[in-house]
Design a protein around this motif. Structure first.
Motif, short mmCIF file in Angstrom:
data_model
loop_
_atom_site.label_atom_id
_atom_site.label_comp_id
_atom_site.label_asym_id
_atom_site.label_seq_id
_atom_site.Cartn_x
_atom_site.Cartn_y
_atom_site.Cartn_z
N UNK A 10 0.84 -1.20 0.00
CA UNK A 10 0.00 0.00 0.00
C UNK A 10 0.87 1.25 0.00
N UNK A 11 1.90 1.25 0.86
CA UNK A 11 2.80 2.41 0.94
C UNK A 11 3.52 2.61 -0.38
N UNK A 12 4.05 1.54 -0.96
CA UNK A 12 4.76 1.68 -2.24
C UNK A 12 3.84 2.14 -3.36
N UNK A 13 2.62 1.65 -3.37
CA UNK A 13 1.65 2.09 -4.38
C UNK A 13 1.34 3.57 -4.22
N UNK A 14 1.15 3.99 -2.98
CA UNK A 14 0.86 5.41 -2.71
C UNK A 14 2.05 6.28 -3.11
N UNK A 15 3.26 5.84 -2.77
CA UNK A 15 4.46 6.59 -3.16
C UNK A 15 4.57 6.70 -4.68
N UNK A 16 4.29 5.61 -5.38
CA UNK A 16 4.35 5.64 -6.85
C UNK A 16 3.34 6.63 -7.41
N UNK B 252 3.73 15.46 1.47
CA UNK B 252 3.11 14.17 1.72
C UNK B 252 4.04 13.04 1.27
N UNK B 253 4.69 13.22 0.13
CA UNK B 253 5.61 12.22 -0.38
C UNK B 253 6.76 12.01 0.59
N UNK B 254 7.30 13.09 1.14
CA UNK B 254 8.42 12.99 2.08
C UNK B 254 7.98 12.27 3.36
N UNK B 255 6.77 12.56 3.83
CA UNK B 255 6.26 11.90 5.04
C UNK B 255 6.10 10.40 4.82
N UNK B 256 5.51 10.02 3.69
CA UNK B 256 5.31 8.60 3.39
C UNK B 256 6.66 7.92 3.15
N UNK B 257 7.56 8.59 2.47
CA UNK B 257 8.90 8.07 2.24
C UNK B 257 9.61 7.78 3.56
N UNK C 147 8.26 7.27 6.46
CA UNK C 147 7.55 6.15 7.10
C UNK C 147 8.05 4.82 6.54
N UNK C 148 8.11 4.72 5.22
CA UNK C 148 8.55 3.48 4.58
C UNK C 148 10.00 3.18 4.92
N UNK C 149 10.83 4.19 4.99
CA UNK C 149 12.23 4.01 5.33
C UNK C 149 12.38 3.48 6.75
N UNK C 150 11.64 4.07 7.68
CA UNK C 150 11.70 3.63 9.08
C UNK C 150 11.20 2.20 9.27
N UNK C 151 10.18 1.82 8.51
CA UNK C 151 9.63 0.47 8.62
C UNK C 151 10.50 -0.57 7.89
N UNK C 152 11.47 -0.10 7.14
CA UNK C 152 12.31 -1.02 6.38
C UNK C 152 11.67 -1.48 5.09
N UNK C 153 10.60 -0.79 4.68
CA UNK C 153 9.89 -1.15 3.46
C UNK C 153 10.48 -0.51 2.21
N UNK D 141 14.27 0.77 0.46
CA UNK D 141 15.73 0.84 0.51
C UNK D 141 16.18 1.85 -0.54
N UNK D 142 16.66 3.01 -0.09
CA UNK D 142 17.07 4.03 -1.05
C UNK D 142 18.35 3.63 -1.78
#
Length: 84
Positions: A7-13, A48-53, A55-61, A63-64
């Protein structure tokens, strides 16, 4: 069933796609009020993109990519400014 990561990756995309579109819309509009509205929408999506990014980074979802070196940053900066 979708996982949080999906869901997070789809939203980021989706956010990334809309951010790419704003540049064209903003540069093509001739109406100052519409242009300002588009800029505000873009800024909100960037936030919003930075906030979700984050979040995903902290959860380990997420990898930059490897960070750029200072030399690489300077090279890009030079290439971008030399064409002006």
């Amino acid at each position: 069933m979708l996982q949080d990561k999906d869901i997070v990756n789809d939203y980021l995309n989706g956010l990334n796609a809309s951010l790419k579109s704003y540049a064209g819309y903003i540069s093509d509009t001739n109406n100052a009020e519409l242009r300002q509205t588009l800029i505000q929408l873009r800024n909100a999506d960037e936030s919003r993109q930075r906030t979700v990014y984050n979040y995903a980074l902290q959860k380990g979802d997420y990898k930059p990519a490897q960070s750029a070196t200072q030399e690489e940053i300077q090279q890009v900066r030079t290439e971008l400014t030399s064409g002006q």
